[in-house]
Design a protein around this motif. Sequence first.
Motif: not given
Length: 258
Positions: A74, A106-107
Amino acid sequence: MRHANGVDGSRIAFQTEGDGPALVLLAGQANNHHWWDGVRADFQTDRQTITLDYRGTGDSDAPERRYSTQGFADDVVAVLDTLNVEQADVYGTSMGGRVAQWVAVRHPHRVRRLVLGCTSPGGTHGVERDATVHAGLADPDAAQARRFLLELMYTPEWLAENPGPYTVLGDPDMSARAKKLHFTASARHDAWEELPEITAPTLVVHGDQDVFNPTANAPLLAERIPNAELRLIEGARHAYFDEFRAEASPMVLDFLLS
């Protein structure tokens, strides 16, 4: 020096060099951006390289709360947001490869191509280093432990010809607390169930003589990630990207440009 704000408000230091499409370079456990000093220039002929200091290292904040490879991922995205980079290639080595897995999971829309170097899926499916490696790293004689780590990273022949300084042995200014948080984050990494969700074209690279992060992890990743390519570098230990840069850097660039 520039900073991005993590989701918890922690300041994450990052560095950029070169021009062109973005390439994020992610360092190993308890290391800052200097991990890449020896090879960064290899990627800058037509790339903007982006590095960061993980929380707890370099010029980033060192909050006392628990760290995780998901959280580090993140932070990577926070850096991309600060730079207004919508999509980048991501090259992570060692713990940086674990972080890169989560960036891609996640991305997915932020990762164009993914390179996972000398890393592991973690968890019960990952192949752990053996007890002799753990013992050598825990040697109470600091000089002996450092020498042991160097020989996990590099071949004796290379070390004899390259007396240092070395940039892959950890951030010397980290606190003991931050080192422990990094170790725990890497040890708790487990992306096995999510690896099949990776959609970015992926290259897995590993030295075939790596016992620090055993080479057996490379085919596990390559088989688990859809359509991933696997390349082993003959004779290389953990820091394959540095000692074998003449082979490894062009290999990665060819993949990124293909």
